[in-house]
Write an enzyme that holds these catalytic residues in place. Structure first.
Site, PDB file in Angstrom:
ATOM      1  N   GLU A 389       9.290 101.162  26.178  1.00  0.00           N
ATOM      2  CA  GLU A 389       9.543 100.080  25.227  1.00  0.00           C
ATOM      3  C   GLU A 389       8.251  99.688  24.517  1.00  0.00           C
ATOM      4  O   GLU A 389       7.167  99.769  25.091  1.00  0.00           O
ATOM      5  CB  GLU A 389      10.181  98.902  25.961  1.00  0.00           C
ATOM      6  N   HIS A 479      10.731  93.668  37.034  1.00  0.00           N
ATOM      7  CA  HIS A 479      12.096  94.096  37.358  1.00  0.00           C
ATOM      8  C   HIS A 479      12.308  94.319  38.850  1.00  0.00           C
ATOM      9  O   HIS A 479      12.701  95.419  39.256  1.00  0.00           O
ATOM     10  CB  HIS A 479      12.418  95.405  36.635  1.00  0.00           C
ATOM     11  N   ASN A 518      16.400  98.355  31.648  1.00  0.00           N
ATOM     12  CA  ASN A 518      16.057  96.996  32.075  1.00  0.00           C
ATOM     13  C   ASN A 518      17.247  96.442  32.855  1.00  0.00           C
ATOM     14  O   ASN A 518      18.387  96.748  32.546  1.00  0.00           O
ATOM     15  CB  ASN A 518      15.772  96.110  30.864  1.00  0.00           C
TER      16      ASN A 518
HETATM   17  P1  FAE Z   1      16.729  85.460  38.390  1.00  0.00           P
HETATM   18  O1  FAE Z   1      17.104  85.637  36.957  1.00  0.00           O
HETATM   19  O2  FAE Z   1      15.371  85.669  38.823  1.00  0.00           O
HETATM   20  O3  FAE Z   1      17.325  84.070  38.854  1.00  0.00           O
HETATM   21  C1  FAE Z   1      17.121  83.574  40.143  1.00  0.00           C
HETATM   22  C2  FAE Z   1      17.078  82.055  40.041  1.00  0.00           C
HETATM   23  O4  FAE Z   1      17.098  81.523  41.376  1.00  0.00           O
HETATM   24  C3  FAE Z   1      15.812  81.527  39.386  1.00  0.00           C
HETATM   25  O5  FAE Z   1      16.177  80.604  38.386  1.00  0.00           O
HETATM   26  C4  FAE Z   1      15.064  80.839  40.516  1.00  0.00           C
HETATM   27  O6  FAE Z   1      14.344  79.710  40.086  1.00  0.00           O
HETATM   28  C5  FAE Z   1      16.189  80.434  41.451  1.00  0.00           C
HETATM   29  N1  FAE Z   1      15.784  80.321  42.858  1.00  0.00           N
HETATM   30  C6  FAE Z   1      15.005  81.159  43.555  1.00  0.00           C
HETATM   31  N2  FAE Z   1      14.870  80.729  44.857  1.00  0.00           N
HETATM   32  C7  FAE Z   1      15.622  79.580  44.931  1.00  0.00           C
HETATM   33  C8  FAE Z   1      15.881  78.683  45.998  1.00  0.00           C
HETATM   34  N3  FAE Z   1      15.387  78.875  47.231  1.00  0.00           N
HETATM   35  N4  FAE Z   1      16.650  77.602  45.754  1.00  0.00           N
HETATM   36  C9  FAE Z   1      17.158  77.386  44.505  1.00  0.00           C
HETATM   37  N5  FAE Z   1      16.929  78.225  43.449  1.00  0.00           N
HETATM   38  C10 FAE Z   1      16.182  79.317  43.672  1.00  0.00           C
HETATM   39  O7  FAE Z   1      17.616  86.498  39.267  1.00  0.00           O
HETATM   40  N6  FAE Z   1      15.254  92.247  32.066  1.00  0.00           N
HETATM   41  C11 FAE Z   1      15.924  92.813  31.048  1.00  0.00           C
HETATM   42  O8  FAE Z   1      17.019  93.342  31.247  1.00  0.00           O
HETATM   43  N7  FAE Z   1      15.406  92.805  29.770  1.00  0.00           N
HETATM   44  C12 FAE Z   1      14.204  92.261  29.485  1.00  0.00           C
HETATM   45  O9  FAE Z   1      13.773  92.247  28.338  1.00  0.00           O
HETATM   46  C13 FAE Z   1      13.468  91.686  30.559  1.00  0.00           C
HETATM   47  N8  FAE Z   1      12.262  91.138  30.341  1.00  0.00           N
HETATM   48  C14 FAE Z   1      11.607  90.504  31.366  1.00  0.00           C
HETATM   49  C15 FAE Z   1      10.397  89.884  31.110  1.00  0.00           C
HETATM   50  C16 FAE Z   1       9.758  89.174  32.125  1.00  0.00           C
HETATM   51  C17 FAE Z   1       8.444  88.512  31.860  1.00  0.00           C
HETATM   52  C18 FAE Z   1      10.351  89.072  33.413  1.00  0.00           C
HETATM   53  C19 FAE Z   1       9.694  88.283  34.518  1.00  0.00           C
HETATM   54  C20 FAE Z   1      11.561  89.695  33.670  1.00  0.00           C
HETATM   55  C21 FAE Z   1      12.201  90.422  32.658  1.00  0.00           C
HETATM   56  N9  FAE Z   1      13.408  91.059  32.884  1.00  0.00           N
HETATM   57  C22 FAE Z   1      14.058  91.673  31.862  1.00  0.00           C
HETATM   58  C23 FAE Z   1      14.015  91.086  34.224  1.00  0.00           C
HETATM   59  C24 FAE Z   1      15.136  90.040  34.366  1.00  0.00           C
HETATM   60  O10 FAE Z   1      14.659  88.787  33.939  1.00  0.00           O
HETATM   61  C25 FAE Z   1      15.598  89.989  35.822  1.00  0.00           C
HETATM   62  O11 FAE Z   1      15.996  91.284  36.222  1.00  0.00           O
HETATM   63  C26 FAE Z   1      16.755  89.029  36.017  1.00  0.00           C
HETATM   64  O12 FAE Z   1      16.441  87.747  35.559  1.00  0.00           O
HETATM   65  C27 FAE Z   1      17.161  88.961  37.477  1.00  0.00           C
HETATM   66  O13 FAE Z   1      18.357  88.216  37.555  1.00  0.00           O
HETATM   67  P2  FAE Z   1      18.768  87.546  38.931  1.00  0.00           P
HETATM   68  O14 FAE Z   1      20.051  86.836  38.738  1.00  0.00           O
HETATM   69  O15 FAE Z   1      18.689  88.539  40.015  1.00  0.00           O
END
Ligand code: FAE
Length: 543
Positions: A389, A479, A518
């Site tokens: 990308e 990721h 992604n």
């Molecule tokens: P996530 O989205 O991480 O959500 C988990 C939530 O649980 C968070 O809001 C936490 O604050 C909350 N949490 C954690 N522990 C606790 C607790 N003990 N009690 C209460 N709340 C809690 O998980 N992916 C793409 O497909 N395209 C992109 O362009 C892309 N860019 C990215 C850029 C960056 C900088 C980053 C960091 C990630 C990127 N990703 C991208 C990856 C993507 O954001 C990630 O795979 C998903 O957000 C994961 O989704 P989940 O639901 O697993």
């Protein structure tokens, strides 16, 4: 709280900043950004369903539970980040403040410089392990607040290499990927924007790839291009065009989950979302209910109080790190002794590797905007398939008129290396074992593709080795995938083995990879598939 602490950057530091694909101008200080943060009261003691986390898994679970009429409490450790017409919800990029970062005194972007900030419950978290740094989002919307919006569906053969055969790609392709795409309103960039100077660097990338006989394509992005077009015509304050992305987009152009899934979940009237509520421990009680120790945090991360909440149905959606930590802790402390031995296993970085090609003789433009719009698919790479990308390196917008003659890339690869999480009882925290050789194959594959690009394009292309001597920064990932892998810790719909009515529906389910794409789209699509099955089979009709 001291906000927008100023820091003076030298030229080299500016270059480092640009390398992160971030840029920005100082925002006018219109108001105290913290004063509007809602302080909800602790939710009621018992709710039929609890969802922990509001990322791509949690948002899907919350909406589908609400639509099924099931009273649901959603607990999120981070803050709510409503975009307002002051356009200053999120931290500035160049002079970040506490809103940028989860509970640190310094910013944590992959490359220096790191600015001093006040410790605050900001949006981007870095979790440091010995051989790997994992980035995640924190706040209502989870990773969608900080992500690039790149919405990439894996190819069938890659999907089938990674995922168990019980998950039918044809069904995912026909039902669940399209459902998520329509919810996120993801699409490729509009022509007017693509053809503007802001995205000229992506044309250079495409041209160089074409010269090397390689394919690129525009990728779908969860962005509202109408808003970005308004930035272009001057009727909206700049956000994407000035490089905002990783700390949030202040004019709302990113279609983060708070604007779609979570807003619709709330609109059902059945779902309460509680920010700044962190789940510390889970257990199963003798009456069959799940019990959660919930810490109410203030904006600075202090625990204001801890209370017990119970539910009949528990959905773990705290992300790969958060969900696995809760499970491992419960297993080690004998709170959920029936969890199987796969908990913590199967972790992978999704082959995330960052690198920058420099000395590109044609120039790459004096302005490079977010989000990344184009990717190179080198699926017949002799080492392993890779997706490259093209992120912006916006040095010219920070130092007007300066062209960096460079292209910044984030690689994603079909990597089979796997590590595992473990529970570190001494520090009462999660640990990660990840082999130093992890990502070796992906780096070899990327190097092969980079050599093809360099050989085919006249000039002095080389890799930037100022940060990593190898030219490839490979010890961090955006990721994280795995820890409660589908088919191992759970059945093929996220039901946790050993415990009825307990589910994992997030990135912890990914088998260490999201199949050379992604992960967000696959996480949400898999969550949709799990929720369809769970709601059809596990809930009595009158819940
Ligand atoms: P996530 O989205 O991480 O959500 C988990 C939530 O649980 C968070 O809001 C936490 O604050 C909350 N949490 C954690 N522990 C606790 C607790 N003990 N009690 C209460 N709340 C809690 O998980 N992916 C793409 O497909 N395209 C992109 O362009 C892309 N860019 C990215 C850029 C960056 C900088 C980053 C960091 C990630 C990127 N990703 C991208 C990856 C993507 O954001 C990630 O795979 C998903 O957000 C994961 O989704 P989940 O639901 O697993």
């Amino acid at each position: 709280m001291q906000k927008n602490k100023k820091k003076h950057f030298n030229r080299r530091e500016f270059i480092g900043l640009g390398a992160l694909g971030t840029m920005g101008l100082m925002l006018p200080q219109c108001r105290n950004p913290y004063e509007d943060i809602p302080h909800p009261t602790i939710p009621s003691y018992h709710t039929p369903a609890i969802v922990i986390g509001t990322g791509f898994g949690g948002a899907v679970a919350a909406l589908r539970l609400g639509q099924a009429g099931i009273k649901t409490t959603v607990l999120e450790r981070g803050q709510e980040w409503p975009v307002t017409n002051s356009y200053d919800t999120f931290s500035d990029q160049v002079s970040p403040d506490g809103r940028s970062t989860w509970l640190r005194n310094e910013t944590v972007l992959p490359l220096p410089p790191h600015s001093s900030i006040d410790k605050y419950t900001g949006v981007l978290e870095r979790v440091d392990f010995d051989t790997m740094q994992i980035y995640t989002g924190a706040g209502v919307g989870g990773g969608s607040l900080v992500y690039g919006g790149m919405t990439v569906q894996p190819r069938q053969d890659h999907f089938e290499t990674i995922f168990p055969s019980e998950i039918d790609y044809a069904e995912m392709d026909a039902i669940y990927y399209p459902r998520v795409k329509s919810m996120l309103n993801a699409s490729v960039i509009s022509d007017i924007l693509k053809n503007s100077d802001y995205y000229h660097f992506a044309d250079i990338f495409h041209q160089q790839a074409t010269n090397a006989g390689l394919n690129t394509r525009l990728i779908d992005l969860a962005y509202d291009w109408n808003i970005v077009e308004q930035e272009l015509n001057g009727s909206m304050p700049e956000s994407a065009l000035k490089g905002e992305l990783i700390y949030g987009n202040n004019n709302g152009c990113k279609n983060s989950l708070d604007k779609n899934y979570l807003a619709q979940a709330r609109a059902t009237g059945k779902v309460g979302i509680y920010a700044l509520h962190q789940v510390d421990e889970i257990t199963k009680k003798s009456d069959g209910r799940f019990s959660l120790q919930v810490q109410k945090l203030d904006e600075f991360g202090n625990v204001l109080d801890t209370s017990e909440m119970t539910c009949d149905y528990l959905f773990l959606c705290a992300g790969s790190v958060g969900t696995t930590k809760l499970l491992l802790k419960a297993k080690v402390k004998n709170k959920l002794p029936l969890l199987n031995s796969f908990v913590g296993q199967g972790w992978g970085s999704n082959g995330n590797v960052m690198f920058k090609r420099q000395g590109i003789i044609t120039g790459t433009g004096t302005i490079q905007a977010n989000p990344p719009i184009r990717a190179l698919e080198h699926y017949n790479n002799p080492h392993t398939p890779v997706l490259i990308e093209n992120a912006p390196f916006p040095i010219g917008a920070i130092l007007p008129g300066v062209d960096c003659y460079c292209l910044l890339h984030l690689g994603v690869g079909l990597d089979t290396a796997r590590g595992h999480y473990f529970y570190d009882q001494v520090n009462d925290d999660i640990g990660l074992f990840w082999p130093n050789t992890g990502n070796d194959t992906v780096v070899q594959a990327l190097d092969h593709t980079v050599n093809m690009l360099n050989d085919a394009n006249w000039g002095v292309e080389s890799l930037d080795i100022t940060v990593d001597p190898s030219g490839y920064t490979r010890d961090f990932t955006y990721h994280p995938c795995g820890g409660a892998v589908i088919g191992d810790v759970t059945d093929y719909y996220g039901r946790v083995e050993g415990y009825n009515k307990m589910y994992v529906v997030d990135g912890a389910l990914m088998p260490g990879s999201s199949a050379c794409a992604n992960p967000s789209w696959t996480i949400a699509a898999l969550a949709e598939r799990c929720m369809d099955n769970i709601l059809a089979n596990d809930f009595p009709a009158s819940s």
